[in-house]
Design an enzyme around this catalytic site. Structure first.
Site, short mmCIF file in Angstrom:
data_model
loop_
_atom_site.label_atom_id
_atom_site.label_comp_id
_atom_site.label_asym_id
_atom_site.label_seq_id
_atom_site.Cartn_x
_atom_site.Cartn_y
_atom_site.Cartn_z
N TYR A 173 0.81 -1.22 0.00
CA TYR A 173 0.00 0.00 0.00
C TYR A 173 0.84 1.27 0.00
CZ TYR A 173 -3.58 -3.33 1.68
OH TYR A 173 -4.42 -4.39 1.85
N LEU B 252 -17.78 -4.63 1.13
CA LEU B 252 -18.71 -3.64 0.57
C LEU B 252 -18.49 -3.48 -0.93
CD1 LEU B 252 -18.55 -0.90 3.37
CD2 LEU B 252 -20.16 -2.81 3.13
N SER C 56 -12.61 3.76 3.95
CA SER C 56 -13.23 4.95 3.38
C SER C 56 -12.34 6.15 3.70
CB SER C 56 -14.63 5.18 3.95
OG SER C 56 -15.19 6.36 3.39
N ASN D 181 -19.43 2.94 9.33
CA ASN D 181 -18.91 1.57 9.24
C ASN D 181 -18.52 1.01 10.61
OD1 ASN D 181 -19.19 1.65 6.48
ND2 ASN D 181 -17.05 2.13 6.07
#
Length: 244
Positions: A35, A172, A212, A221
């Site tokens: 990442y 999701l 998010s 969430n």
């Protein structure tokens, strides 16, 4: 059980989102070498004012770094600015030649105190058994893509029988939030379809890693304690599994 995912969050966004998540109440943050935001995650944890022991931090090893796994972890620890991670995972299976040797490197890092727990991601039960048979020690966790459309009770049971925790990612992203089953349940509970999907994971004892960059979504969430799904609702969501 409710972790904050940081995949695809760039430098500044990762820092601000993790800070927001920690302020909202998350205490489990998931990152990875892949990442390229470990430094931002580490800085956010540091700047949150929380003690290091209050935040469960996960990072992951890319298979291409398997030959220098310890060096990669030490680099992750420098970027995260911490002496250890709570969980270190192999991000996806290495080649067969490195399968067991890489797992031994993770176990060695655990013995050295650099990782409190070690596990895998995107591994099949057969591959997990191979690691366990070769070393006598099985992964604590398998992090896999999981959603109503991918729900596989037999696979979940395979992990349960082995005592391996399942973490689900992209729950999701891989779900149609307009499905009438989800919208109907959401309406009954006065919550969003996304909250229904996340709560469904928890009902199956699957840890979740929603991601998010918007504070209101980060908060929603995490806000899953105010309602529970009935057995019938859980079963209805289970049947959204795509077949064929």
């Amino acid at each position: 059980m409710i972790g904050f995912g940081t995949w695809q969050l760039g430098s500044r966004t990762a820092y601000e989102s993790v800070r927001a998540a920690l302020e909202i109440g998350y205490r489990h943050i998931d990152t990875a070498t892949l990442y390229q935001n470990e430094a931002d995650v580490g800085r956010a944890v540091k700047d949150s004012g929380l003690g290091r022991e209050q935040v469960f931090v996960t990072t992951k090893l890319r298979p291409q770094d398997a030959r220098h796994a310890r060096r990669t972890l030490e680099s992750s620890l420098r970027l995260l600015d911490t002496g250890y991670v709570d969980l270190w995972l192999i991000h996806w299976p290495t080649g067969q030649d490195e399968l067991v040797s890489t797992w031994r490197e993770l176990l060695s890092a655990k013995d050295a105190g650099l990782a409190r727990n070690v596990g895998v991601s995107n591994y099949s039960p057969a591959l997990i058994d191979e690691l366990t048979e070769a070393t006598g020690q099985q992964p604590a966790v398998n992090q896999v893509s999981w959603s109503p459309a991918q729900h596989d009770p037999a696979l979940l049971d395979e992990h349960r029988r082995r005592g391996i925790a399942v973490e689900g990612y992209s729950g999701l992203k891989n779900t149609d939030m307009r499905d009438p089953v989800l919208t109907g349940i959401a309406q009954r509970h006065g919550v969003t379809p996304a909250q229904v999907v996340l709560r469904w994971h928890l009902e199956h004892d699957i840890a979740i890693l929603p991601r998010s960059s918007r504070r209101e979504h980060i908060a929603a969430n995490f806000d899953l304690d105010g309602f529970a799904l009935t057995k019938d609702e859980v079963t209805a969501i289970d049947t959204l599994t795509r077949t064929g």
